[in-house]
Motif scaffolding. Structure first.
Motif, short mmCIF file in Angstrom:
data_model
loop_
_atom_site.label_atom_id
_atom_site.label_comp_id
_atom_site.label_asym_id
_atom_site.label_seq_id
_atom_site.Cartn_x
_atom_site.Cartn_y
_atom_site.Cartn_z
N ALA A 46 -30.41 15.43 73.11
CA ALA A 46 -30.39 14.35 72.12
C ALA A 46 -31.02 13.08 72.69
CB ALA A 46 -28.96 14.09 71.67
N ALA A 47 -30.77 12.81 73.96
CA ALA A 47 -31.35 11.63 74.59
C ALA A 47 -32.87 11.73 74.62
CB ALA A 47 -30.79 11.46 76.01
N ALA A 48 -33.39 12.94 74.88
CA ALA A 48 -34.85 13.13 74.88
C ALA A 48 -35.42 12.90 73.48
CB ALA A 48 -35.19 14.54 75.37
N VAL A 49 -34.70 13.37 72.47
CA VAL A 49 -35.15 13.18 71.09
C VAL A 49 -35.19 11.69 70.74
CG1 VAL A 49 -34.45 13.46 68.67
CG2 VAL A 49 -34.42 15.42 70.21
N GLU A 50 -34.16 10.94 71.12
CA GLU A 50 -34.11 9.53 70.77
C GLU A 50 -35.16 8.72 71.54
OE1 GLU A 50 -32.58 8.50 68.12
OE2 GLU A 50 -32.05 10.62 67.95
N THR A 51 -35.44 9.12 72.78
CA THR A 51 -36.51 8.46 73.53
C THR A 51 -37.85 8.67 72.83
OG1 THR A 51 -35.35 8.72 75.64
CG2 THR A 51 -37.74 8.41 75.74
N ALA A 52 -38.08 9.91 72.39
CA ALA A 52 -39.32 10.20 71.68
C ALA A 52 -39.37 9.48 70.33
CB ALA A 52 -39.47 11.71 71.47
N ARG A 53 -38.22 9.36 69.68
CA ARG A 53 -38.19 8.67 68.39
C ARG A 53 -38.66 7.22 68.55
NH1 ARG A 53 -35.14 10.42 64.11
NH2 ARG A 53 -33.64 11.44 65.51
N GLU A 54 -38.25 6.59 69.63
CA GLU A 54 -38.67 5.21 69.88
C GLU A 54 -40.19 5.14 70.08
OE1 GLU A 54 -36.48 3.68 73.16
OE2 GLU A 54 -34.54 3.81 72.15
N LYS A 55 -40.74 6.14 70.74
CA LYS A 55 -42.19 6.16 70.98
C LYS A 55 -42.95 6.35 69.67
CE LYS A 55 -41.77 7.98 75.70
NZ LYS A 55 -42.06 9.12 76.59
N VAL A 56 -42.47 7.27 68.84
CA VAL A 56 -43.12 7.50 67.54
C VAL A 56 -42.97 6.27 66.65
CG1 VAL A 56 -43.10 8.91 65.45
CG2 VAL A 56 -42.86 9.99 67.70
N ALA A 57 -41.81 5.60 66.73
CA ALA A 57 -41.57 4.42 65.90
C ALA A 57 -42.58 3.31 66.18
CB ALA A 57 -40.15 3.90 66.13
N ALA A 58 -43.17 3.33 67.39
CA ALA A 58 -44.17 2.31 67.73
C ALA A 58 -45.43 2.44 66.89
CB ALA A 58 -44.51 2.38 69.21
N LEU A 59 -45.62 3.59 66.22
CA LEU A 59 -46.78 3.77 65.33
C LEU A 59 -46.60 3.03 64.01
CD1 LEU A 59 -47.35 7.63 65.68
CD2 LEU A 59 -48.76 5.84 66.69
N PHE A 60 -45.37 2.59 63.71
CA PHE A 60 -45.02 2.06 62.41
C PHE A 60 -44.69 0.57 62.49
CE2 PHE A 60 -43.70 6.56 62.43
CZ PHE A 60 -44.48 7.03 61.38
N PRO A 61 -44.56 -0.09 61.34
CA PRO A 61 -44.12 -1.49 61.33
C PRO A 61 -42.66 -1.59 61.79
CG PRO A 61 -45.11 -0.86 59.22
CD PRO A 61 -44.87 0.40 59.98
N ALA A 62 -42.24 -2.77 62.12
CA ALA A 62 -40.83 -3.00 62.42
C ALA A 62 -40.04 -2.96 61.12
CB ALA A 62 -40.65 -4.34 63.12
N GLY A 63 -38.74 -2.74 61.24
CA GLY A 63 -37.89 -2.80 60.05
C GLY A 63 -37.76 -1.51 59.29
N GLY A 64 -37.74 -0.37 60.01
CA GLY A 64 -37.58 0.91 59.34
C GLY A 64 -37.05 1.94 60.30
N ARG A 65 -36.88 3.16 59.80
CA ARG A 65 -36.39 4.24 60.65
C ARG A 65 -37.30 5.45 60.55
NH1 ARG A 65 -33.63 4.34 55.89
NH2 ARG A 65 -32.87 6.31 55.02
N VAL A 66 -37.32 6.24 61.61
CA VAL A 66 -38.16 7.43 61.68
C VAL A 66 -37.31 8.67 61.44
CG1 VAL A 66 -39.54 8.88 63.22
CG2 VAL A 66 -39.87 6.40 63.21
N ILE A 67 -37.71 9.48 60.46
CA ILE A 67 -37.08 10.75 60.17
C ILE A 67 -38.04 11.86 60.59
CG2 ILE A 67 -36.03 12.22 58.40
CD1 ILE A 67 -34.62 9.52 58.78
N PHE A 68 -37.66 12.68 61.55
CA PHE A 68 -38.52 13.78 61.95
C PHE A 68 -38.47 14.89 60.90
CE2 PHE A 68 -37.82 12.10 66.36
CZ PHE A 68 -39.15 11.77 66.58
N THR A 69 -39.63 15.48 60.63
CA THR A 69 -39.78 16.56 59.66
C THR A 69 -40.60 17.67 60.30
OG1 THR A 69 -41.81 15.59 58.73
CG2 THR A 69 -39.70 14.96 57.71
N GLY A 70 -40.75 18.78 59.57
CA GLY A 70 -41.54 19.88 60.12
C GLY A 70 -43.03 19.60 60.11
N ASN A 71 -43.48 18.70 59.24
CA ASN A 71 -44.90 18.36 59.12
C ASN A 71 -45.03 17.19 58.15
OD1 ASN A 71 -44.77 19.63 56.41
ND2 ASN A 71 -44.75 21.54 57.59
N ALA A 72 -46.24 16.71 57.97
CA ALA A 72 -46.45 15.57 57.05
C ALA A 72 -46.24 15.98 55.60
CB ALA A 72 -47.85 15.00 57.24
N CYS A 73 -46.56 17.22 55.27
CA CYS A 73 -46.35 17.69 53.89
C CYS A 73 -44.88 17.59 53.52
CB CYS A 73 -46.85 19.12 53.76
SG CYS A 73 -46.83 19.76 52.07
#
Length: 360
Positions: A46-73
């Protein structure tokens, strides 16, 4: 083989692969833990997932949350089907099938036209009472960059949510800052296939579309720490290399314009992703060309629509005839494409075209 189909998918970055292997192996072979389990191995995953979530969140604006999915579709479907809004959906005429087909599935959408340059008019007047406006950041077939900031403002004025498919723009351009929902995919930024994400602005409410354990809050299913870690590494690399990658793409673009100077270019020359070149030549048999150029990997359009036999709806939307649409190829280079590879590919393609024109 020379790979020029980076809009379909990108090679896995060595850094992303290394991050995945660390998660797959783990210390003393304990990397297989379920990130949703409460014991020590689960907490490590879980710690590895949350670390990666923070890295992916850097692609987005501030003020939101990242939900991982199976793909963009899946991310797009979660956004469009899960939005707690009543009213119609407006989509641009050149949206990916993930958006276009979903819009038709949930109701009769309003279609925002594009000009011959492949760009929507930022002054488009949207009707009131809309539930959502969907406009992609960068088109996957012709590479045009859309005026998403202006259209997001129009959506807000109409009381609608704004969904941006940023699959082709993430890591190459700044995030669509005024969007309410943003969908991305790891394998378009040199990460692994099988993992995407939906960014949800704070305050936007969605209804889950996959029921079960709701491990992601809005999405059920056990996450793969390895895929998530690879996504996180790819996201950080894309952020760090954005200027360098853009400069490399522009160098290849400038050379490609010389190499294919007698071909017609589809889409804007100014507002575009310079790693995407959509070109056409009168009378070209694209299927035959792809069969002849077996050493060069390129596309006749979107990989998701290949094999349909129908002219691209994107090319039709910018005013091309069926014949013009069917005589189009898409060349897409990336971070690992060399100038020499592009030049060799161009030679092979042009030689095959000349043979077609000589012998019919």
């Amino acid at each position: 083989m020379i790979y020029l189909d980076n809009q379909a998918t990108t090679p896995l970055a060595p850094e992303a692969r290394a991050a995945m292997l660390r998660q797959l192996d783990g210390p003393d072979g304990t990397g297989f833990g379920n990130p949703h389990s409460p014991h020590r191995m689960g907490r490590m995953a879980a710690a590895a997932v949350e670390t990666a979530r923070e890295k992916v969140a850097a692609l987005f604006p501030a003020g939101g949350r990242v939900i991982f999915t199976g793909n963009a579709c899946e991310a797009i479907n979660l956004a469009m089907r899960g939005a707690k809004r009543s009213g119609r959906i407006a989509v641009s005429a050149i949206e990916h099938a993930a958006v276009m087909d979903t819009a038709h599935a949930v109701g009769a959408p309003i279609v925002i036209p594009v000009g011959a340059d492949g760009c929507a008019d930022p002054r488009t007047n949207l009707p009131s009472g809309l539930a959502m406006v969907c406009v992609m950041q960068v088109n996957n077939e012709i590479g045009t960059v859309q005026p998403v900031a202006e259209l997001a403002a129009q959506a807000r004025a109409a009381g609608a949510l704004f969904l941006c498919d940023a699959v082709q723009g993430a890591g190459k351009f700044g995030p669509p800052a005024d969007a309410d929902l943003i969908a991305v995919s790891a394998h378009k930024i040199y990460g692994p296939k099988g993992i995407g994400a939906l960014w949800v602005r704070d305050g936007v409410e969605l209804t889950p579309q996959i029921t079960g354990g709701l491990q992601e809050g809005l999405r059920s299913g056990t996450l793969s720490p390895a895929l998530v870690a690879g996504f996180g590494a790819a996201a950080t690399l894309a952020q760090d290399r954005m200027e360098e990658d853009a400069a490399h793409a522009r160098r290849l673009w400038d050379r490609a314009l010389d190499l294919f100077g007698d071909w017609q270019i589809n889409g804007s020359l100014d507002n575009r992703n310079h790693a995407n070149l959509s070109i056409r030549r009168e009378g070209l048999d694209v299927a035959r060309l792809m069969s002849t150029c077996r050493n060069v990997m390129f596309s006749a359009g979107s990989a998701c629509a290949s094999g349909s036999g129908k002219p691209s709806h994107v090319l039709k939307a910018i005013g091309l005839s069926d014949a013009e649409a069917k005589s189009t190829v898409r060349l897409g280079w990336g971070r690992y494409t060399s100038l020499e590879e592009l030049e060799t590919a161009a030679q092979e393609i042009k030689a095959a075209v000349k043979e077609q024109e000589l012998w019919g």
